[in-house]
Design a protein around this motif. Sequence first.
Motif: not given
Lengths: 315, 285
Positions: B212-216, B225-231
Amino acid sequence: MPQTSPEPVIRARGLTKTYGAFTAVDAIDFDVAPGESFGLLGPNGAGKSTTMRMISAVSRRTAGELSVLGLDPETHGPEIRSQLGVVPQEDNLDTELTARDNLVLYGRYFGLSRAVCRERAEELLAFAQLQDKAGAKADDLSGGMKRRLTIARGLMNTPQIFMLDEPTTGLDPQARHVLWDRLFRLKEQGTTLVITTHYMDEAEQLCDRLIVVDKGSIMAEGSPAELIRRYSSREVLEVRFGSDRNAAAAEEVAAIGRLAERVEVLPDRLLVYTPDGEGALERVVERGLRPTTSLVRRSSLEDVFLRLTGRSLVD
Amino acid sequence: MSGGADVTQVRVGESAAPPSRTGWRAVRALYSGNARIVVIRGLLATRTSNWVVVVSGFFEPVFFLLAMGVGLGTYIGDVELPGGEQVSYAAFIAPALLAVSAMNGAVYDSTWNVFFKLRFAKLYQTMLTTRLGPLDVALGEICYALLRGVAYAAGFLVVMQLMGLNGSWTALAALPAVVLIAFAFASVGMAVTSYMKTFQQMDWINFVMLPMFLFSATFYPITVYPEAIQWLIKVLPLWHAVELVRGLTLGVADTMTLVHVGYFLVMIGLGLVFATSRLRALFQD
């Protein structure tokens, strides 16, 4: 001595607690009078602690009636807890705090003011003979000191009923006697005590009246002296013949006649219940039996328990 | 006072039991209005804790800021915000690290420390044999836990100011925002921990926290990010924390700020409800 009062401070009728299919407390009835010192005696797992927790309003009953100080723990838990002092089986002192802060903070959990708690903490440190250790971390106290501090802590809210779960388990004899002395003082001052124990001598020392519990049920009720009179003989002769010969010797011993009211075979010894221990021992020797050791003693609650359940109290 | 102090003498006029009021019974069984004393107990215990360890927590985000923001940032250059504004890489990640430090401080005290007090020190069990209710204990412990997160974050906010990374006066509002964030993480941390039984289960918390720390959207804009990952990222609390704080320190806050605040209010509510009911189930069953 128990005061005669129309209104018991604790009243249980058909009190029951089950955990799934297991019945920890099985429809027990008892009353505790104000100022009385009331004991629950029984082996580990008899349901003593569960009963204590229900009275203390931290465990909800499954069935039956329970009234503590005239209130129902189900609906008046906070009010009941305010008036109760609790000494749990294991010391759960706040190990990160000093002895004094343990007392002060605990009092403040009840919503008492800081000034009141500080004053009371000093008095209770004296009562528990811990003035010298007031600034020591609770973790650094000896076992006996921790126990005394836990008892002092339970008195911070000047409880009407003081609940002690196995107060002296794990203490050496000297520490036990110091503790008993402190509890005597409370009793003299009229505090209602409810004590669980599996030590006979403790029950005999501290309790005006007790119930013997086993597997969640009450086996007997009365004062220690009454229970001994009702369920045991005046004296007990203990004889040992060596573990492989005790059972065989038991029949011979039983044959000594009216001086052997009852003979119990334990793994390591025979218990001969008798009105006259020395006389019984003479008869045993007359019959040509040669016990390796013998001891004559007065009957105790241990014998009552053995009689009632067929098992010893302390395994 | 002699060794044989007469205990009856000290029965003070103050009664431990307030008069009962019907109707409020259900609430008062949970809450005695004394969460404050639970916080005080935490602070008293802190006096004896290892201050080197406590202070070291402050430096963690500072080191990240120096290594990545200043060091790595010289290779990265500026970052373009959704509104088209250009900010330095350090100013971009600093608010994210601020949110992370609030989260870390709050999570540390509300998970590992709560786990110890719950399972080993039996502190809550003891507290719940007194007049205190489970909501007093939960609220007090959560408030105590958020203090560390807020202390770290306040220090970090000063560092950001000194390094010229705050782009707007709204950076001042980052402090209350950080309190809200720490409160939310401490609430959920305590609620989750109250269900944990073993150390292995506690390790799952780290397993969740690191990714969560790395990817938020901490170190780069979420648009990579692609849209799905963004959501997926937008569901996670740290993204809301990062966006809330970033909007305030860079002066680009918009109506989404309210959404972030709402998200954390829900977190606080859920955390309190679950932590309280769990404490009741464990110790006043």
